[in-house]
Design a protein around this motif. Structure first.
Motif, PDB file in Angstrom:
ATOM      1  N   GLU A   1     -24.149  -0.543  -5.015  1.00  0.00           N
ATOM      2  CA  GLU A   1     -24.210  -1.410  -3.690  1.00  0.00           C
ATOM      3  C   GLU A   1     -23.183  -2.441  -3.311  1.00  0.00           C
ATOM      4  OE1 GLU A   1     -27.555  -4.405  -2.738  1.00  0.00           O
ATOM      5  OE2 GLU A   1     -25.579  -5.156  -1.583  1.00  0.00           O
ATOM      6  N   SER A   2     -22.696  -3.157  -4.531  1.00  0.00           N
ATOM      7  CA  SER A   2     -21.860  -4.338  -4.699  1.00  0.00           C
ATOM      8  C   SER A   2     -20.520  -3.802  -4.518  1.00  0.00           C
ATOM      9  CB  SER A   2     -22.147  -5.043  -5.775  1.00  0.00           C
ATOM     10  OG  SER A   2     -23.532  -5.668  -6.083  1.00  0.00           O
ATOM     11  N   PHE A   3     -20.011  -2.672  -5.384  1.00  0.00           N
ATOM     12  CA  PHE A   3     -18.617  -2.273  -5.383  1.00  0.00           C
ATOM     13  C   PHE A   3     -18.242  -1.080  -4.628  1.00  0.00           C
ATOM     14  CE2 PHE A   3     -19.241  -5.170  -9.299  1.00  0.00           C
ATOM     15  CZ  PHE A   3     -18.270  -5.979  -8.963  1.00  0.00           C
ATOM     16  N   ARG A   4     -19.207  -0.506  -3.996  1.00  0.00           N
ATOM     17  CA  ARG A   4     -18.973   0.553  -2.912  1.00  0.00           C
ATOM     18  C   ARG A   4     -17.996   1.729  -3.724  1.00  0.00           C
ATOM     19  NH1 ARG A   4     -18.490  -2.596   2.768  1.00  0.00           N
ATOM     20  NH2 ARG A   4     -19.772  -4.455   1.833  1.00  0.00           N
ATOM     21  N   GLN A   5     -16.909   1.859  -3.268  1.00  0.00           N
ATOM     22  CA  GLN A   5     -16.165   3.057  -3.769  1.00  0.00           C
ATOM     23  C   GLN A   5     -15.431   2.648  -5.153  1.00  0.00           C
ATOM     24  OE1 GLN A   5     -15.545   1.447  -0.786  1.00  0.00           O
ATOM     25  NE2 GLN A   5     -13.619   2.202   0.096  1.00  0.00           N
ATOM     26  N   ALA A   6     -15.584   1.418  -5.387  1.00  0.00           N
ATOM     27  CA  ALA A   6     -14.961   0.887  -6.862  1.00  0.00           C
ATOM     28  C   ALA A   6     -16.271   1.177  -7.953  1.00  0.00           C
ATOM     29  CB  ALA A   6     -14.514  -0.275  -6.866  1.00  0.00           C
ATOM     30  N   ALA A   7     -17.451   1.372  -7.500  1.00  0.00           N
ATOM     31  CA  ALA A   7     -18.616   1.266  -8.475  1.00  0.00           C
ATOM     32  C   ALA A   7     -18.442   2.287  -9.566  1.00  0.00           C
ATOM     33  CB  ALA A   7     -19.836   1.563  -7.709  1.00  0.00           C
ATOM     34  N   PRO A   8     -17.792   3.431  -9.367  1.00  0.00           N
ATOM     35  CA  PRO A   8     -17.705   4.243 -10.705  1.00  0.00           C
ATOM     36  C   PRO A   8     -16.965   3.612 -11.846  1.00  0.00           C
ATOM     37  CG  PRO A   8     -17.528   5.468  -8.811  1.00  0.00           C
ATOM     38  CD  PRO A   8     -17.512   4.054  -8.373  1.00  0.00           C
ATOM     39  N   THR A   9     -15.905   2.833 -11.619  1.00  0.00           N
ATOM     40  CA  THR A   9     -14.977   2.247 -12.437  1.00  0.00           C
ATOM     41  C   THR A   9     -15.570   1.196 -13.252  1.00  0.00           C
ATOM     42  OG1 THR A   9     -13.513   2.296 -10.711  1.00  0.00           O
ATOM     43  CG2 THR A   9     -12.713   1.262 -12.687  1.00  0.00           C
ATOM     44  N   PRO A  46      -0.248  -4.849  -8.621  1.00  0.00           N
ATOM     45  CA  PRO A  46      -1.447  -4.423  -7.903  1.00  0.00           C
ATOM     46  C   PRO A  46      -1.183  -3.778  -6.664  1.00  0.00           C
ATOM     47  CG  PRO A  46      -1.021  -6.719  -8.163  1.00  0.00           C
ATOM     48  CD  PRO A  46       0.003  -6.180  -8.456  1.00  0.00           C
ATOM     49  N   LEU A  47      -1.577  -2.598  -6.339  1.00  0.00           N
ATOM     50  CA  LEU A  47      -1.253  -2.141  -5.023  1.00  0.00           C
ATOM     51  C   LEU A  47      -2.644  -1.591  -4.290  1.00  0.00           C
ATOM     52  CD1 LEU A  47       1.359   0.536  -6.063  1.00  0.00           C
ATOM     53  CD2 LEU A  47       1.914  -1.694  -5.054  1.00  0.00           C
ATOM     54  N   ILE A  48      -2.628  -1.438  -2.991  1.00  0.00           N
ATOM     55  CA  ILE A  48      -3.815  -1.093  -2.387  1.00  0.00           C
ATOM     56  C   ILE A  48      -3.663   0.282  -2.096  1.00  0.00           C
ATOM     57  CG2 ILE A  48      -5.214  -1.344  -0.119  1.00  0.00           C
ATOM     58  CD1 ILE A  48      -3.984  -4.417  -0.494  1.00  0.00           C
ATOM     59  N   VAL A  49      -4.669   1.260  -2.986  1.00  0.00           N
ATOM     60  CA  VAL A  49      -4.498   2.700  -2.501  1.00  0.00           C
ATOM     61  C   VAL A  49      -5.785   3.147  -2.312  1.00  0.00           C
ATOM     62  CG1 VAL A  49      -3.968   4.736  -3.963  1.00  0.00           C
ATOM     63  CG2 VAL A  49      -2.586   2.703  -4.217  1.00  0.00           C
ATOM     64  N   ASN A  50      -5.717   3.625  -1.134  1.00  0.00           N
ATOM     65  CA  ASN A  50      -7.079   4.215  -0.653  1.00  0.00           C
ATOM     66  C   ASN A  50      -7.940   3.119  -0.445  1.00  0.00           C
ATOM     67  OD1 ASN A  50      -8.683   6.089   0.460  1.00  0.00           O
ATOM     68  ND2 ASN A  50      -9.780   6.694  -1.469  1.00  0.00           N
ATOM     69  N   HIS A  51      -7.524   2.063   0.202  1.00  0.00           N
ATOM     70  CA  HIS A  51      -8.175   0.796   0.479  1.00  0.00           C
ATOM     71  C   HIS A  51      -8.638   0.194  -0.678  1.00  0.00           C
ATOM     72  CE1 HIS A  51      -7.932   1.985   4.740  1.00  0.00           C
ATOM     73  NE2 HIS A  51      -8.197   3.076   4.617  1.00  0.00           N
ATOM     74  N   ASP A  53       0.644  -1.098  -0.195  1.00  0.00           N
ATOM     75  CA  ASP A  53       0.046   0.067  -0.019  1.00  0.00           C
ATOM     76  C   ASP A  53       0.924   1.057  -0.007  1.00  0.00           C
ATOM     77  OD1 ASP A  53       0.912  -0.052   2.533  1.00  0.00           O
ATOM     78  OD2 ASP A  53      -0.978  -0.256   3.678  1.00  0.00           O
ATOM     79  N   GLU A  54       0.150   2.338   0.038  1.00  0.00           N
ATOM     80  CA  GLU A  54       0.992   3.652   0.248  1.00  0.00           C
ATOM     81  C   GLU A  54       1.795   3.801   1.087  1.00  0.00           C
ATOM     82  OE1 GLU A  54      -2.303   3.262   0.554  1.00  0.00           O
ATOM     83  OE2 GLU A  54      -3.429   4.822  -0.267  1.00  0.00           O
ATOM     84  N   TRP A  55       1.762   2.996   2.380  1.00  0.00           N
ATOM     85  CA  TRP A  55       2.767   3.225   3.437  1.00  0.00           C
ATOM     86  C   TRP A  55       3.879   2.557   3.197  1.00  0.00           C
ATOM     87  CZ3 TRP A  55       5.682  -0.014   6.228  1.00  0.00           C
ATOM     88  CH2 TRP A  55       6.258   0.478   7.509  1.00  0.00           C
ATOM     89  N   HIS A 102     -10.906 -11.872  -6.945  1.00  0.00           N
ATOM     90  CA  HIS A 102     -10.877 -10.404  -6.983  1.00  0.00           C
ATOM     91  C   HIS A 102     -11.945  -9.765  -6.161  1.00  0.00           C
ATOM     92  CE1 HIS A 102      -7.365 -10.593  -9.400  1.00  0.00           C
ATOM     93  NE2 HIS A 102      -7.966 -10.550 -10.457  1.00  0.00           N
ATOM     94  N   TYR A 103     -13.136 -10.127  -6.504  1.00  0.00           N
ATOM     95  CA  TYR A 103     -14.248  -9.828  -5.669  1.00  0.00           C
ATOM     96  C   TYR A 103     -14.362 -10.059  -4.184  1.00  0.00           C
ATOM     97  CZ  TYR A 103     -18.815  -8.121  -4.689  1.00  0.00           C
ATOM     98  OH  TYR A 103     -20.076  -7.522  -3.982  1.00  0.00           O
ATOM     99  N   TRP A 104     -13.947 -11.342  -3.871  1.00  0.00           N
ATOM    100  CA  TRP A 104     -13.763 -11.770  -2.663  1.00  0.00           C
ATOM    101  C   TRP A 104     -12.846 -10.912  -1.933  1.00  0.00           C
ATOM    102  CZ3 TRP A 104     -13.236 -17.707  -4.274  1.00  0.00           C
ATOM    103  CH2 TRP A 104     -14.426 -17.937  -4.541  1.00  0.00           C
ATOM    104  N   GLU A 105     -11.778 -10.445  -2.475  1.00  0.00           N
ATOM    105  CA  GLU A 105     -10.520  -9.559  -2.049  1.00  0.00           C
ATOM    106  C   GLU A 105     -11.008  -8.251  -1.760  1.00  0.00           C
ATOM    107  OE1 GLU A 105      -7.134  -9.800  -4.295  1.00  0.00           O
ATOM    108  OE2 GLU A 105      -6.022  -8.782  -2.809  1.00  0.00           O
ATOM    109  N   MET A 106     -11.847  -7.591  -2.692  1.00  0.00           N
ATOM    110  CA  MET A 106     -12.409  -6.305  -2.551  1.00  0.00           C
ATOM    111  C   MET A 106     -13.091  -6.387  -1.232  1.00  0.00           C
ATOM    112  SD  MET A 106     -13.477  -5.449  -6.301  1.00  0.00           S
ATOM    113  CE  MET A 106     -13.392  -3.644  -6.052  1.00  0.00           C
ATOM    114  N   THR A 107     -14.239  -7.192  -1.259  1.00  0.00           N
ATOM    115  CA  THR A 107     -15.158  -7.238  -0.399  1.00  0.00           C
ATOM    116  C   THR A 107     -14.189  -7.407   1.307  1.00  0.00           C
ATOM    117  OG1 THR A 107     -16.537  -8.470  -1.508  1.00  0.00           O
ATOM    118  CG2 THR A 107     -17.184  -8.228   0.707  1.00  0.00           C
TER     119      THR A 107
END
Ligand code: ZN
Ligand code: ZN
Length: 459
Positions: A345-353, A160-165, A101-103, A283-288
């Motif tokens: 609902e399913s993708f929360r902050q990733a929904a716009p993409t 693949p990095l985790i940026v902003n969760h 991640d960013e850290w 990937h979807y399980w990981e995002m959740t």
């Protein structure tokens, strides 16, 4: 590709470096090449590292470890560098299991030595992703010393990095060289080896997805690339019990398959030969899990479970008499507004993409769905034959069990609701035709997902 070259690439005993030599003209009409310059997968491979650095005139590498990999290989490597009078700098990330991640990126940059002329990542998934990304941004080459045969990203060119969760794939570069010493790999914990094998077993379902996509959507497909992946995959699945006993040959075959899968991606120009519906589920399980702040599960562990689920779904599809007319009628009633609300609902902050992707490609548009249903119907016999060539879901499950690996969604904390949802929405992460989109097209998603869930309950 000439027949001699093809025979070498499809021969299980060929040196993996054969795959790196120049550009190969192929019957599929493309030139295949890979950017990696050297791969050493063998006993004592670590002793080839310094001669490689000297031969390539590297003056001062920057080594990146985490606490676990430092404990495993730190003393050995540092002694080798000192004995050879090879200058170096080094940083140990102060965590036994860092997150990419960013850290972690900031931590590496804070400790980075500006006089370095290459980065050597010592580790597996996370260290590899971080080293690949940071070296790319710094504009210097990177080399990997693999410590566990746990995932197939060693030869990858993205990070693949985790940026902003949120897990996001960034452009990066391919390693110049990979050193995988079997004595180091052997000391990796069993769950990491099992995860690497889970990632490899996923190639069964992903190759099946790819071949069907070629028939239904005319997507580019290379039988030679598919055959290379399949051959290395079969070497691993025929050696599951040897791998469970950590035999040298089996570990080498696993590592070979993991690296080859990256080379196959370079050959194909995208991740098709290595990632299909089983990866979309993972990937979807990981995002959740990330959204919910749950402890992450190894990538390959999830892919292994996803593979059983996808193959079981293919089996259920084969056992049915498919009503293509009913599917065409259902496709016409697709409601984009309802779909967008579901994605939000399913993708929360990733929904716009996900929504932007669908607006661009329209994979769920009735006219595209109906066109694919027609193709499925016209080619069903051929498609059924491809599906019938898969190993049974039970077989994959028995292999994972033999390795002591998790073999059901429940075993990693996935409940019924998340499992069924992932069948419905995981395909929206990419525009990649495969099992999950086939189920959507045939209006069978929920029905089959429920039956797959039942399958996991019964066994
Ligand atoms: Zn080809
Ligand atoms: Zn994978």
């Amino acid at each position: 590709m000439n027949l001699d070259k093809q025979a070498i690439l499809l021969d299980g005993n060929s040196d993996i470096n054969e795959y790196l030599k120049g550009s190969l003209g192929c019957d599929c009409g493309r030139e295949h090449s890979a950017a990696i310059k050297q791969i050493e997968i063998k006993e004592n491979a670590i002793y080839s590292l310094i001669p490689y650095l000297k031969a390539n005139s590297y003056r001062r590498p920057f080594l990146i470890f985490d606490k676990t990999t430092y404990k495993l290989a730190g003393d050995l490597l540092i002694n080798l560098f000192n004995e050879a009078n090879q200058a170096f700098s080094c940083h140990v990330i102060e965590s036994p299991e860092p997150v990419p991640d960013e850290w972690a990126v900031g931590d590496i940059l804070i400790h980075y030595d500006n006089s370095s002329d290459c980065i050597i990542g010592v580790g597996s998934g996370t260290i590899n992703d971080l080293s690949r990304f940071v070296s790319f941004r710094l504009g210097i080459p990177y080399i990997i010393v693999a410590t566990a045969p746990s995932m197939d990203g060693y030869a990858s060119n993205v990070a693949p990095l985790i940026v902003n969760h949120l897990k996001t794939t960034y452009e990066a570069q391919t390693a110049h060289a990979i050193f995988a010493d079997s004595s180091l790999l052997k000391s990796a914990p069993m769950n990491m080896l099992a995860a690497g094998i889970g990632d490899i077993l996923g190639k069964y379902s992903c190759l099946c997805d790819w071949e069907i996509a070629h028939i239904v959507t005319d997507e580019y497909y290379c039988p030679t690339v598919a055959a290379i992946v399949k051959r290395s995959l079969e070497a691993v699945s025929s050696g599951i019990h040897a791998a469970a006993a950590k035999s040298n040959d089996a570990i080498r075959d696993v590592m070979n398959a993991l690296v080859l899968s990256g080379i196959a991606m370079s050959y194909a120009g995208n991740s098709r030969p290595a990632s299909g519906s089983e990866h979309h589920l993972s990937h979807y399980w990981e995002m959740t899990y990330l959204f919910e702040g749950r402890k992450p599960v190894l990538h390959g562990t999830k892919v292994g479970i996803g593979t059983i689920a996808v193959i079981r779904a293919f089996e259920l599809l084969l056992s049915r008499k498919i009503d293509f007319d009913k599917a065409r009628a259902a496709a016409s009633s697709f409601d984009m507004h309802e779909w967008e609300a579901d994605m939000t609902e399913s993708f929360r902050q990733a929904a716009p993409t996900v929504i932007v992707l669908e607006r661009q490609v329209g994979k769920n548009n009735p006219e595209n769905v109906i066109r694919r249903i027609n193709k499925l119907e016209a080619n069903w016999n051929e498609i059924a034959k491809i599906i019938a060539g898969l190993p049974a879901a039970d077989k994959i499950r028995s292999w994972l069990r033999a390795l002591g690996a998790a073999d059901s969604p429940m075993a990693i904390g996935i409940d019924r609701k998340l499992f069924i949802k992932s069948f419905a929405v995981a395909k929206e992460l990419r525009n990649r035709y495969g099992l999950l989109q086939i189920l959507f097209d045939l209006s069978l998603t929920e029905e089959i997902a429920e039956e797959v869930w039942e399958y996991f309950q019964q066994n």
